[in-house]
Design a protein around this motif. Structure first.
Motif, PDB file in Angstrom:
ATOM      1  N   TRP A 152       0.845  -1.211   0.000  1.00 35.97           N
ATOM      2  CA  TRP A 152       0.000   0.000   0.000  1.00 35.97           C
ATOM      3  C   TRP A 152       0.872   1.250   0.000  1.00 35.97           C
ATOM      4  N   ASN A 153       1.885   1.269   0.860  1.00 40.34           N
ATOM      5  CA  ASN A 153       2.775   2.420   0.932  1.00 40.34           C
ATOM      6  C   ASN A 153       3.528   2.603  -0.387  1.00 40.34           C
ATOM      7  N   TYR A 154       3.948   1.502  -0.991  1.00 39.93           N
ATOM      8  CA  TYR A 154       4.671   1.569  -2.269  1.00 39.93           C
ATOM      9  C   TYR A 154       3.794   2.180  -3.354  1.00 39.93           C
ATOM     10  N   GLU A 155       2.557   1.692  -3.468  1.00 34.94           N
ATOM     11  CA  GLU A 155       1.679   2.220  -4.515  1.00 34.94           C
ATOM     12  C   GLU A 155       1.314   3.682  -4.256  1.00 34.94           C
ATOM     13  N   GLU A 156       1.075   4.030  -2.998  1.00 38.53           N
ATOM     14  CA  GLU A 156       0.724   5.414  -2.679  1.00 38.53           C
ATOM     15  C   GLU A 156       1.885   6.367  -2.998  1.00 38.53           C
ATOM     16  N   TYR A 157       3.114   5.899  -2.828  1.00 36.72           N
ATOM     17  CA  TYR A 157       4.275   6.723  -3.160  1.00 36.72           C
ATOM     18  C   TYR A 157       4.209   7.193  -4.611  1.00 36.72           C
ATOM     19  N   TRP A 158       3.877   6.286  -5.513  1.00 38.05           N
ATOM     20  CA  TRP A 158       3.850   6.635  -6.932  1.00 38.05           C
ATOM     21  C   TRP A 158       2.660   7.523  -7.271  1.00 38.05           C
ATOM     22  N   HIS A 159       1.584   7.415  -6.480  1.00 39.29           N
ATOM     23  CA  HIS A 159       0.465   8.353  -6.682  1.00 39.29           C
ATOM     24  C   HIS A 159       0.946   9.779  -6.420  1.00 39.29           C
ATOM     25  N   GLY A 160       1.684   9.956  -5.345  1.00 38.18           N
ATOM     26  CA  GLY A 160       2.226  11.276  -5.055  1.00 38.18           C
ATOM     27  C   GLY A 160       3.185  11.757  -6.127  1.00 38.18           C
TER      28      GLY A 160
END
Length: 263
Positions: free
Chosen positions: A73-81
């Motif tokens: 989840w943290n990995y995917e959210e990083y790329w959203h940012g």
């Protein structure tokens, strides 16, 4: 419906946007109101790692399925940012490490004390805290997904729409995990239902409201949830929250609109 964490681990990935020509925003620019919302969303997505920090000092870290999910989840959210930052950069809005450092520094001592306080309280509550964490996560992801959908409807920019749809597609997997976990854990424990309801009533705020200035929160809510269509979307979110065991009638999202003077 259960969520297959092992399967998710095989399909989680960085968001791709290298096939999109972001330079098109130079001639088809977003509105000032949209850019301010995008700045908010980018800051919140980038702050995900700090939320993860706070959660890893609670009983949630003892469950291997939860920690596997949180890692991805943290990995995917990083790329959203990252993609939102690139859109902002095309519009000459400052982004990058210096901006992020300033954001975290602005939070001051509360940001440093928060994980300690949460750790003490969560560990006193024990495993039932995980149900609260999962319900909180489900609600936040529902709100985030709805926010992106409202953004698409309000701004109606084709390139932004494609970017936000790709983000929202990944967010649906996050919703599925949190929702599945929350329902299962709340159904098993009336105590967890009571703890969760109390936490949501007294501590929950719209996503990002603990990080962003009140004026920015008010702008975001007005831009995305102002007017009759926005209020209808907020009430749809509250109806979803009602379906979580023991959480009916909280009206959390509409309460936030009232709190910030949107309705």
């Amino acid at each position: 419906m259960t969520f297959d964490v092992a399967m998710y681990a095989t399909i989680a990935e960085r968001l791709r946007w290298d096939d999109l020509e972001l330079g098109r925003f130079r001639t088809d620019r977003l509105s000032d109101g949209a850019l301010r919302c995008l700045r908010y969303m980018s800051d919140v997505e980038t702050h995900t790692v700090c939320y993860l920090r706070d959660l890893l000092v609670t009983p949630s870290h003892t469950d291997p399925e939860v920690t596997t999910f949180l890692t991805l989840w943290n990995y995917e959210e990083y790329w959203h940012g990252e993609v939102l930052d690139q859109v902002l950069e095309v519009h000459d809005v400052p982004t990058g490490p210096e901006h992020t450092r300033a954001l975290r520094k602005r939070l001051g001592w509360q940001d440093r004390v928060s994980p300690i306080v949460q750790s003490v309280l969560a560990n006193l509550l024990g495993p039932d805290f995980i149900a609260t964490h999962m319900a909180w996560g489900a609600i936040n992801e529902w709100c985030t997904h709805a926010g992106y959908s409202r953004f698409i409807a309000v701004e109606q920019n084709p390139l932004l729409t494609e970017i936000l749809r790709r983000i929202a597609k990944q967010e649906t997997r996050h919703i599925a995990f949190y929702n599945s976990q929350a329902r299962h854990r709340l159904e098993l424990s009336p105590r967890a239902q009571r703890i969760t309801r109390l936490a949501l009533q007294h501590r929950w705020g719209i996503v990002g409201s603990t990080v962003m200035p009140d004026d920015d929160v008010r702008h975001l809510l007005t831009y995305l949830f102002g007017g009759s269509h926005g209020l209808a979307a907020a009430r749809t979110l509250d109806a979803k929250i009602d379906t979580l065991p023991g959480q009916a009638g909280l009206h959390l999202v509409e309460r936030e609109l009232q709190r910030y003077g949107v309705v």
